[in-house]
Design a protein around this motif. Sequence first.
Motif, PDB file in Angstrom:
ATOM      1  N   VAL A  40      17.746 -46.971  -6.871  1.00  0.00           N
ATOM      2  CA  VAL A  40      16.903 -46.843  -5.677  1.00  0.00           C
ATOM      3  C   VAL A  40      17.602 -47.429  -4.459  1.00  0.00           C
ATOM      4  O   VAL A  40      17.546 -46.870  -3.361  1.00  0.00           O
ATOM      5  CB  VAL A  40      15.537 -47.518  -5.903  1.00  0.00           C
ATOM      6  CG1 VAL A  40      14.617 -47.264  -4.704  1.00  0.00           C
ATOM      7  CG2 VAL A  40      14.884 -46.996  -7.168  1.00  0.00           C
TER       8      VAL A  40
ATOM      9  N   SER B 171       9.728 -37.699   3.449  1.00  0.00           N
ATOM     10  CA  SER B 171      10.312 -38.157   2.186  1.00  0.00           C
ATOM     11  C   SER B 171      10.257 -39.680   2.075  1.00  0.00           C
ATOM     12  O   SER B 171       9.948 -40.224   1.008  1.00  0.00           O
ATOM     13  CB  SER B 171      11.759 -37.657   2.055  1.00  0.00           C
ATOM     14  OG  SER B 171      12.616 -38.290   2.989  1.00  0.00           O
TER      15      SER B 171
ATOM     16  N   LEU C 175       7.838 -41.853  -0.603  1.00  0.00           N
ATOM     17  CA  LEU C 175       8.428 -42.883  -1.461  1.00  0.00           C
ATOM     18  C   LEU C 175       7.739 -44.234  -1.238  1.00  0.00           C
ATOM     19  O   LEU C 175       7.426 -44.946  -2.202  1.00  0.00           O
ATOM     20  CB  LEU C 175       9.928 -43.008  -1.179  1.00  0.00           C
ATOM     21  CG  LEU C 175      10.690 -44.059  -2.003  1.00  0.00           C
ATOM     22  CD1 LEU C 175      10.508 -43.821  -3.502  1.00  0.00           C
ATOM     23  CD2 LEU C 175      12.178 -44.045  -1.639  1.00  0.00           C
TER      24      LEU C 175
ATOM     25  N   ILE D 193       8.491 -46.895  -9.890  1.00  0.00           N
ATOM     26  CA  ILE D 193       8.450 -45.437  -9.712  1.00  0.00           C
ATOM     27  C   ILE D 193       8.347 -44.853 -11.112  1.00  0.00           C
ATOM     28  O   ILE D 193       9.320 -44.885 -11.883  1.00  0.00           O
ATOM     29  CB  ILE D 193       9.708 -44.910  -9.005  1.00  0.00           C
ATOM     30  CG1 ILE D 193       9.891 -45.590  -7.649  1.00  0.00           C
ATOM     31  CG2 ILE D 193       9.611 -43.395  -8.809  1.00  0.00           C
ATOM     32  CD1 ILE D 193      11.150 -45.170  -6.915  1.00  0.00           C
TER      33      ILE D 193
ATOM     34  N   ASP E 282       5.324 -40.193 -10.890  1.00  0.00           N
ATOM     35  CA  ASP E 282       5.826 -40.229  -9.512  1.00  0.00           C
ATOM     36  C   ASP E 282       7.032 -39.307  -9.365  1.00  0.00           C
ATOM     37  O   ASP E 282       7.201 -38.641  -8.339  1.00  0.00           O
ATOM     38  CB  ASP E 282       6.230 -41.655  -9.120  1.00  0.00           C
ATOM     39  CG  ASP E 282       5.044 -42.597  -9.011  1.00  0.00           C
ATOM     40  OD1 ASP E 282       3.921 -42.104  -8.768  1.00  0.00           O
ATOM     41  OD2 ASP E 282       5.246 -43.808  -9.171  1.00  0.00           O
TER      42      ASP E 282
ATOM     43  N   LEU F  55       7.662 -36.233  -6.709  1.00  0.00           N
ATOM     44  CA  LEU F  55       8.844 -36.107  -5.854  1.00  0.00           C
ATOM     45  C   LEU F  55       9.510 -34.748  -6.038  1.00  0.00           C
ATOM     46  O   LEU F  55       9.916 -34.098  -5.060  1.00  0.00           O
ATOM     47  CB  LEU F  55       9.838 -37.231  -6.159  1.00  0.00           C
ATOM     48  CG  LEU F  55       9.410 -38.649  -5.755  1.00  0.00           C
ATOM     49  CD1 LEU F  55      10.387 -39.682  -6.300  1.00  0.00           C
ATOM     50  CD2 LEU F  55       9.300 -38.774  -4.238  1.00  0.00           C
TER      51      LEU F  55
ATOM     52  N   VAL G 269      15.956 -38.348  -1.880  1.00  0.00           N
ATOM     53  CA  VAL G 269      14.658 -38.906  -2.271  1.00  0.00           C
ATOM     54  C   VAL G 269      13.918 -37.983  -3.229  1.00  0.00           C
ATOM     55  O   VAL G 269      13.518 -38.394  -4.328  1.00  0.00           O
ATOM     56  CB  VAL G 269      13.784 -39.182  -1.026  1.00  0.00           C
ATOM     57  CG1 VAL G 269      12.368 -39.610  -1.445  1.00  0.00           C
ATOM     58  CG2 VAL G 269      14.411 -40.266  -0.162  1.00  0.00           C
TER      59      VAL G 269
ATOM     60  N   LEU H 187      15.941 -39.099  -6.818  1.00  0.00           N
ATOM     61  CA  LEU H 187      15.005 -40.111  -7.316  1.00  0.00           C
ATOM     62  C   LEU H 187      13.977 -39.501  -8.252  1.00  0.00           C
ATOM     63  O   LEU H 187      13.567 -40.132  -9.235  1.00  0.00           O
ATOM     64  CB  LEU H 187      14.299 -40.809  -6.153  1.00  0.00           C
ATOM     65  CG  LEU H 187      14.992 -42.030  -5.551  1.00  0.00           C
ATOM     66  CD1 LEU H 187      14.086 -42.710  -4.538  1.00  0.00           C
ATOM     67  CD2 LEU H 187      15.418 -43.020  -6.619  1.00  0.00           C
TER      68      LEU H 187
ATOM     69  N   SER I  69      13.806 -40.872 -12.039  1.00  0.00           N
ATOM     70  CA  SER I  69      12.586 -41.508 -12.552  1.00  0.00           C
ATOM     71  C   SER I  69      11.983 -40.731 -13.720  1.00  0.00           C
ATOM     72  O   SER I  69      11.192 -41.286 -14.492  1.00  0.00           O
ATOM     73  CB  SER I  69      11.544 -41.673 -11.437  1.00  0.00           C
ATOM     74  OG  SER I  69      11.226 -40.427 -10.850  1.00  0.00           O
TER      75      SER I  69
ATOM     76  N   LEU J 220      12.802 -49.577   3.459  1.00  0.00           N
ATOM     77  CA  LEU J 220      12.127 -48.289   3.671  1.00  0.00           C
ATOM     78  C   LEU J 220      11.468 -48.233   5.047  1.00  0.00           C
ATOM     79  O   LEU J 220      11.499 -47.197   5.708  1.00  0.00           O
ATOM     80  CB  LEU J 220      11.076 -48.058   2.578  1.00  0.00           C
ATOM     81  CG  LEU J 220      11.548 -47.301   1.335  1.00  0.00           C
ATOM     82  CD1 LEU J 220      10.450 -47.290   0.273  1.00  0.00           C
ATOM     83  CD2 LEU J 220      11.955 -45.873   1.684  1.00  0.00           C
TER      84      LEU J 220
END
Length: 317
Positions: A68, A109, A113, A129, A133, A137, A251, A255, A259, A274
């Motif tokens: 991340v 994005s 997140l 995450i 999740d 995404l 993202v 990600l 995840s 972030l």
Amino acid sequence: MTYLLLILGFLLLIKGADWFVEGSASIAHSLNISPLIIGLTIVAFGTGAPEATVSIIAALEGNSDVTVGNIVGSNLLNLSLVVGLTAFIFPLKVESVTIRKEIPFAFLSAVVLLVLLLDSTNQNTYYLISRSDGVILLLFFTIFMYYVFEAAKNSRNDSIESRNYEPAHSLKKSVLFSIFGLTAIVLGGYFVVETSTTIAYQFGMSETLVGLTIVAIGSSLPELVTSITAAMKKHSEMALGNVVGSSIFNVFFVLGLASLITPLTVSSKLIIDLIILLVLTVMLFIFSRTSYTVAKAEGFILTLAYVAYLIYIIIRN
């Protein structure tokens, strides 16, 4: 040998970016597609390959912070240093559709997140995450790809942009140039990340600090070199499309996929990163709206913003 590989990595990055931009611009012309669309897809996903590789390998090894942290750090670098240096060297013209849709999508994005992290169980030191999740995404990534394909279909009827560039090669040769260029970029980025990380450890830097600085900067070198090369070749729409597209890809796809492989625990410190990313995205949006150009002065401000952020995370860690 370490320093020789570092030099070789930079040479591969520079030459690879030259081939990749040349080939991609030629493909855009041959297919009668806007260079912006090529920048949002082929160039963005290609130059985003190092971040994807680093993040997915880190997820497989159970190192969530690197996964991340690399994505957030790379996106921060993309929207500040990459855009800033590129604009400072050669002012970037911004398409109206980029202001209305692509930059807001990059902002979305980061918001998605942040919401997913804050919605997870807070143990004061980390957030999560989850696999669900990850599905969310990837669904957002699917929506983005649908938008890109619709935009590509519409852009075929608009030949103004594509006719500003006369390709030097046939479609087949352009594809080969792009493949060779991308291969050199990824290989060069790998050499730079590995050798610079080794050097950093020799100087006593911590793993967390190396991840947020050396790895994030090294894996973003393809975007930096490709964007600067594209701007110098007067394909500024491709340069900005590359940065924005990579940020969205990082993202929603990287990600999301990472995840799904394994739930990612995230340090609570990344919430601040972030929020900084959201602020930088808003700054880019404002600069783009002023005169449909990110000027030299605005590029300098974005570059300074990244330097300030870099100093902050070094002190924090």
